[in-house]
Write an enzyme that holds these catalytic residues in place. Sequence first.
Site, mmCIF file in Angstrom:
data_model
loop_
_atom_site.group_PDB
_atom_site.id
_atom_site.type_symbol
_atom_site.label_atom_id
_atom_site.label_comp_id
_atom_site.label_asym_id
_atom_site.label_seq_id
_atom_site.Cartn_x
_atom_site.Cartn_y
_atom_site.Cartn_z
ATOM 1 N N LYS A 286 47.044 49.004 44.431
ATOM 2 C CA LYS A 286 45.721 48.479 45.003
ATOM 3 C C LYS A 286 45.887 47.901 46.632
ATOM 4 C CE LYS A 286 42.563 44.927 43.447
ATOM 5 N NZ LYS A 286 42.059 43.884 42.578
ATOM 6 N N SER B 230 39.766 41.589 36.636
ATOM 7 C CA SER B 230 39.732 42.574 37.553
ATOM 8 C C SER B 230 40.910 43.744 37.315
ATOM 9 C CB SER B 230 40.002 42.302 39.094
ATOM 10 O OG SER B 230 38.696 41.745 39.759
ATOM 11 N N SER C 100 37.671 44.412 40.047
ATOM 12 C CA SER C 100 37.780 44.942 41.322
ATOM 13 C C SER C 100 38.840 45.973 41.497
ATOM 14 C CB SER C 100 38.045 43.757 42.281
ATOM 15 O OG SER C 100 39.400 43.306 41.861
#
Lengths: 95, 496, 492
Positions: free
Chosen positions: C78, C182, C158
Amino acid sequence: MSVDKNTVKRVAKLARLAFPEERLEAMAGELNRILAWVEQLNEVDTSAVEPMTSVVKMSLKMREDKVTDGGQPVAVTQNAPQGEDHFFAVPKVVE
Amino acid sequence: MTTAVITTRTDQGPLIDGATGKWEVIIGLEVHAQVLSKAKLFSGASAEFGAEPNAHVSFVDAAMPGMLPVINRYCVEQAVRTGLGLKAKINHSSIFDRKNYFYPDLPAGYQISQYKSPIVGEGEVIVDLPGGRAITVGIERLHLEQDAGKSLHDQHPELSYVDLNRAGVALMEIVSRPDLRSSEEAAAYLKKLRAIVRYLGTCDGNMEEGSMRADVNVSVRKPGAPLGTRCEIKNVNSMRFVAHAVDYEARRQIDVIEGGGKIAQETRLYDSKKGETRSMRSKEEAHDYRYFPDPDLLPLELDVDWIASIQKTLPELPDDKKARFMREYGLNAYDAGVLVAERESAAFFEEVAKGRDGKLAANWVVNELFGRLNKEGLSISESPVSATANGAIVSMIGDGTISGKIAKDVFEIAWTEGGDPKEIVEKRGLRQVTDTGTIEKAVDAVIAANPGKAEQAKAKPALVGWFVGQVMQATGGKANPQAVNEMLKAKLGIVG
Amino acid sequence: MSDLTGLTIVEARDGLRKKSFSARELADAHIKAIEKGRALNAFVTETPDLARKMALESDRRIASGEARPLEGLPLGIKDLFCTKGVLTTAGSHILDGFKPPYESTVTRNLWDAGAVMLGKLNMDEFAMGSSNETSYYGPVTNPWRRKGANTKLVPGGSSGGSAASVAARMVLGATGTDTGGSIRQPAAVTGIAGIKPTYGRCSRWGIVAFASSLDQAGPMARTVRDCAIMLKTMASHDPLDSTSVDMRVPDYELAMTGEVRGLRVGIPKEYRLDGMPGEIETLWQKGIAWLRDAGAEIVDVSLPHTKYALPAYYIVAPAEASSNLARYDGVRFGLRVPGKDITSMYENTRAAGFGREVQRRILIGTYVLSAGYYDAYYIKAQKLRSLIARDFDEAFEKVDVLLTPTAPGPAFGIGEKTDDPISMYLNDVFTVTVNLAGLPGLSVPAGLNDEGLPLGLQLIGKAFDEGTLFRVGEVIEKAAGPTSRPQAWWEV
Ligand SMILES: [Mg+2]
Ligand SMILES: [Zn+2]
């Protein structure tokens, strides 16, 4: 508690966000909706409740007083948008 | 930091004349004292002064994304130690908060400080003032916080340069109550606080390098009136400047009020070149620091045993030392106060006084040694004449080997040429003459040479002083003045 | 060897050990899948050269018998994790060009264990979003589509790039971070597994902060076991993070016995929301039945303050974020937009550098911390947090684990919910409680709905009891049947 245009302006100033005048009204509306929604917390009587100070039950970690870092002005400043001689440079600040 | 607004002082301070009558000035100090640590408060970068730009900076200090603070145990210990030295309450649980504001020398956009729960609570400092007066100044709190970086404004026409070497260095902010009433008291308080942290070894008190600096809060009021609106004068970095800033600011405020104006609560800057304070425009805008507990840190819980173990290592502090000097050596308050002002001078004195007459030693150290050091701008540790050597001189004065006057000469020789004072006295034949035969010879000679004056002396006994001088001159200063005096009186027929 | 990208981490690990294929081949297969999958916009930065270099080193180590636990396994990261010398954006314009001179602890742990980096994954800007639509680098598309439709759906957020890349077989596994859901919510809507570990389990050092008291890194992978393997390496005690716990990291695979007999599974009644879609209720009942059939004891419990979790979160998270994001000021890294003085430089930089949602949250956070409002909002929210944590403490006196749905619905269309922040926030309604209490939460893929879209079930555990979550999660996973994979419609 209701947020108006001036409040948005003041808060945007505190947060250092340039905010176009024409967007203030809309943002005040958005903030008001969110704040009205979070205010449902007032349904709960919390007078006898301690606010949470940490989620982990442990004592604060401490480091020894040893110099283990630094001596890398290039790495520290290499991402800076502007600088010279390992200084960061910003528009002149008047004190 | 928010300053205390409650004064513990009940007596009235010295008053200042204004056009409308007398005024009282009310002063509180927020002193930032840099913790004498190797590394910074929350990072492993060096806290040392004077490195190349951004060389003593870790990614934590530069607030790079994802960087996290981990507290330096030694800094916590020094804060506790200082708190104990201020006879203050140590809070077993305290919290680190973020103070949020934007400034180029504040990389994270917040300073990690302590707001509602500081590590140290209330304490007090006793401040000695000239004339033997002493006041007790309340300490509101002591907390740990990060220093900011440094902006240089004179390197480029349109830019300021930022150096983060100081950013994150550990500071103890020591907040006094508004218990000070004059520039003199403010300077004396700062001096005393400096002595305490230096005794404790928690801060070097070096004001030129900025390791100790004061925010001075000043307000004025008519005697007995409630506290007036105060102005905060930021970062004043010498005791002299603190005194100047207070005097200037008090006068300014009185003039404003008497001119029909109002004092605006504001942050001001002391310009040491112009000797004035002025409003800091950059900090003018309304502040809202949005303090909240730093979620990267947990509450700081202190172990009771740990605090006790720190307490055990506290040195004898100036007040206790002063009392002991008065008690053990029979010193007066003034001399004792002067001697304990610095830990090093107190230690030096004790070495000089060891096994000798304490009063004599104090006299010698305070008047002769300190006088000479001051004249040369030297510190006690730089004294060319060691404590042992000074002790030897004091011994020789004490047992009558040399007179006070000769002692000064011996000291002068030791200072400029070095050497052991005893040897100096022996080699140069400076021993005081106490042998009555030798003295009598000299006395007789002087009387014989001045028959007229000898006659006058009978009626005018003060003339004996002149004769003493003559005899001393004749003996090269080595005669015991006491013995000379007595013999002259007898021979000149002066009674009493 | 034709489908090296279809392997699980377990399978790939075994294949590499048996030398059925090389790390280089495994990396190349994934690099190719990433190139073919660019339509999904899952990556902000691809690092194929780095991947090949790391894979070669893995092959060398495997050959010399020095293989490390994750040797040769290609992963995506990420873009919230700082990676040394590799662009790190947090999905934001404001970090333009930022190449950290340091490596986050979690990714350092992965590389030290032999894993191979394929690149940096797209995400909601500063992890603020539940649909990956707030990224400066554009939305990520969910590899899954409704049966017979080609509407582009969100992958959740997210960690949307992480979820999409795992589901689309572009990476074997990915790192995610979870502040309010997330990891779990995108895992659920892309049909993969993901765990938010107990707060303090993984170091936060080197991860761009969103809300420090809630953020936690975790793995996302196609199976529960793959997550367990990744977490074992990602988790560590880090002296550089004051909130990282000094506690041994267990071998989670050992806890995965397949046995849940006698285990007490709590069903919190407050998670049954008004207007909850029938398919979510059905899914939940299925999950309950699977565990009951496996011998677990189902216990009804109450978490009375559940409904206050989301509003409390939307005070605490923006408050912390408003402070955490103050460092993006155009001085030391990232974007700078000039201004007439220092203040206008700040204001211009931050206005241009932060997207709408981030600005909105900064304003809320600044407001709730400002003088006169702090107690009414921030302290109030932290008190609710205490109550929510207490609810869990009491529930865990009666049960070993809690079972809930992960998300209130399946993936929705891109652009469908962007107009109304509150309806977007509601996507995290089941996940956010766990962050507020610092507990571990695992999302397990639990099959497809009638439209063919994946749904997930959430297991919530006691602090540091991730092992039980993996054990129970695997039982659910097995009962739900083999994971189907999305049609590769995106391949070019
Ligand atoms: Mg101050
Ligand atoms: Zn301060």
